[in-house]
Design an enzyme around this catalytic site. Structure first.
Site, PDB file in Angstrom:
ATOM      1  N   TYR A 102     -10.757  -0.581   2.405  1.00  0.00           N
ATOM      2  CA  TYR A 102     -10.415  -0.392   3.813  1.00  0.00           C
ATOM      3  C   TYR A 102      -8.991   0.126   3.987  1.00  0.00           C
ATOM      4  CZ  TYR A 102      -7.143  -4.284   4.646  1.00  0.00           C
ATOM      5  OH  TYR A 102      -6.033  -5.106   4.660  1.00  0.00           O
ATOM      6  N   ARG A 103      -8.258   0.218   2.896  1.00  0.00           N
ATOM      7  CA  ARG A 103      -6.835   0.548   2.962  1.00  0.00           C
ATOM      8  C   ARG A 103      -6.375   0.788   1.533  1.00  0.00           C
ATOM      9  NH1 ARG A 103      -3.042  -3.995   5.784  1.00  0.00           N
ATOM     10  NH2 ARG A 103      -1.075  -2.868   5.961  1.00  0.00           N
ATOM     11  N   TYR A 123       0.803  -1.216   0.000  1.00  0.00           N
ATOM     12  CA  TYR A 123       0.000   0.000   0.000  1.00  0.00           C
ATOM     13  C   TYR A 123       0.842   1.275   0.000  1.00  0.00           C
ATOM     14  CZ  TYR A 123      -3.774  -3.222   1.149  1.00  0.00           C
ATOM     15  OH  TYR A 123      -4.683  -4.252   1.130  1.00  0.00           O
TER      16      TYR A 123
END
Length: 523
Positions: free
Chosen positions: A468-469, A92
């Site tokens: 969510y991310r 990420y």
């Protein structure tokens, strides 16, 4: 040094700020000149150019007092900082900052395990403590405790928890298992959450709440403070452990698998973080695409069947485990077998059935709290392999699982990529993780991956599925999808940011939360 600084900050001011930070931490712990040390903080898997997310300097403090001094300097010069725990979040965004012109505050030197309590099964750690480090410490001490690691064991225990990470044991919801934080605010104030705010507390790591509002959550996935200590509950070593895998031969088995697993999870018959894993995720751990095809684009069904046959895999492969005394595990397994084994073609595997199989071995380790790095083999699926994870949340419902799968697979194939994904099954939700594997040395392919990711965000949000991310490059886009009631939630985030960090020095733009002056600039 990349001199891409904010408009309000001159090169002379920036250099003076870095000089003063150097006096705080020592020459060894400041990286300023452009070179290998500074560029090691780039995002190695970015869909954009190397310089898109590259710090202008890095400072590595050791302790709360040094952090407070760095914050004072940053406030004096209005230098934007970007805090990382260990910088190993390569799904990420890695250790890179949101944009050039930032100073990365690397907390890797703060790697003390302050306490591991076997009686109450908890640890108190600093940001730089990795899963490997905590595991090895517990093993050396001989404590009968398990940790819950993320797939890459080199990551930070605290950092993964703050990013809402998940794992593989019954303690797999990491934020749910945290207990008590110490936080440094932008003005240097140090506070402790929950019972930690009571002087002489006996229960900081035992009870998650204190008196009054619970603030821990505002310091997760945010830029409202620097978390310097965190308590984590650990799992007492159970008297028994039964890992298992079930392979399913058909792509459309996903519906039945998801419907069967929901009551098992809601009722905690399966207590751990279970996973429904796609064929190519499993295969990529131990083979490469080039071994099966040199053609461009997604693999055809005939090749997928060949891979499944060669590696004794299904189109879907379900992993879970049972824990406890053998009679209890045996009784629970009857329910599992009746539900998940009733799907035609289901084949069960147990300990000893897949000796030497790396994809089996690493998951068996993770489900019993042993960190490792095997899953990173997946990036070798293509030459020049890099990855970026798209991870919308899904209800544990067959209809939604199939809808998400078809949506992502169709778009991935349209853009020339394989579907490599898995569903991490929680109590009532699933994290659907699609690993977009691409050749980073191929500029056109990198651009296609970037475009695909943006398309998936919008399509998922339109269907009611939120991320969510996410990767640094897509934080604003995803923040914009959480826009119920005219974006009331993000308006509150910005009000908190302006109140707690009026100079906007802490990780501006993290999760789409910008300080007021940068919001006005963007507008």
């Amino acid at each position: 040094m990349p001199q891409v600084l904010p408009d309000w900050l001159t090169p002379q001011q920036f250099q003076q700020a870095v000089k003063e930070m150097r006096a705080v931490v020592g020459d060894k712990w400041v990286f300023y000149e452009d070179g290998p040390a500074l560029r090691s903080y780039r995002d190695a898997y970015s869909t954009l150019d190397d310089d898109a997310f590259l710090p202008s300097a890095v400072v590595a403090p050791d302790g709360v007092e040094e952090i407070q001094k760095i914050l004072k300097i940053a406030n004096d010069y209005r230098v934007p900082l970007w805090t990382i725990s260990s910088g190993k979040n390569f799904a990420y965004g890695g250790p890179a900052p949101r944009k050039s012109g930032y100073v990365v505050v690397d907390l890797k030197r703060m790697n003390r395990i302050i306490e591991v309590n076997e009686e109450f099964a908890y640890a108190l750690v600093e940001p730089g403590v990795t899963y490997f480090q905590l595991y090895e410490y517990i093993q050396k001490k001989g404590y009968k405790l398990w940790i819950d690691p993320a797939a890459p064991g080199w990551g930070s225990v605290l950092g993964n928890t703050l990013e809402h990470g998940v794992g593989y044991t019954p303690y797999g919801d990491h934020y749910m298992m945290h207990c008590g934080m110490e936080v440094v605010l932008a003005d240097g104030t140090v506070l402790r959450t929950g019972q930690g705010s009571l002087p002489g507390t006996q229960c900081w790591q035992l009870f998650q709440y204190g008196f009054g509002p619970v603030l821990d959550g505002i310091f997760t996935q945010s830029n409202l403070g620097i978390v310097t200590k965190m308590g984590m509950w650990l799992m007492p070593e159970p008297p028994g452990y039964m890992p298992f895998m079930i392979t399913y031969p058909n792509e459309d088995d996903l519906f039945a698998i998801t419907e069967a697993v929901r009551p098992l999870k809601v009722n905690m018959v399966i207590p751990n973080g279970a996973f429904t894993v796609g064929l190519l995720w499993e295969a990529a751990v131990k083979t490469t695409k080039a071994q099966y095809s040199t053609a461009k684009g997604p693999l055809p069904d005939s090749t997928l069947k060949k891979i499944a046959s060669d590696h004794k895999l299904g189109m879907w492969n379900f992993y879970a485990a049972l824990y406890g005394p053998k009679p209890m595990m045996d009784n629970s397994f009857k329910l599992v077998r009746d539900a998940l084994g009733s799907i035609p073609g289901a084949k069960f595997y147990f300990d000893g059935d897949r000796k030497g199989d790396p994809s089996w071995d690493y998951r068996v380790k993770l489900m019993r709290g042993i960190p490792n790095m095997t899953e990173f083999n997946i990036v070798n699926w293509v030459n020049g392999g890099a990855h970026i994870d798209f991870s919308p949340i899904s209800p544990t419902r067959g209809e939604d699982a199939v809808k998400q799968y078809e949506m992502i697979k169709t778009r991935a194939h349209e853009y020339g990529f394989d579907y490599i994904g898995e569903f991490a099954v929680g109590w009532r939700d699933m994290h659907h993780v699609f690993q977009l594997i691409f050749n980073r040395s191929d500029e056109a392919e990198r651009k296609r991956a970037h475009e695909l990711f943006g398309v998936l965000i919008d399509e998922a949000a339109k269907a009611g599925y939120g991320e969510y991310r996410t990767h640094l490059a897509f934080m604003d886009q995803i923040a914009g999808t959480y826009d119920w009631n005219d974006g009331a939630l993000w308006k509150l985030h910005h009000r908190l940011k302006d109140a707690l960090d009026p100079n906007g020095i802490l990780s501006p733009g993290k999760m789409g939360i910008w300080p007021k002056h940068m919001r006005e600039e963007k507008a």
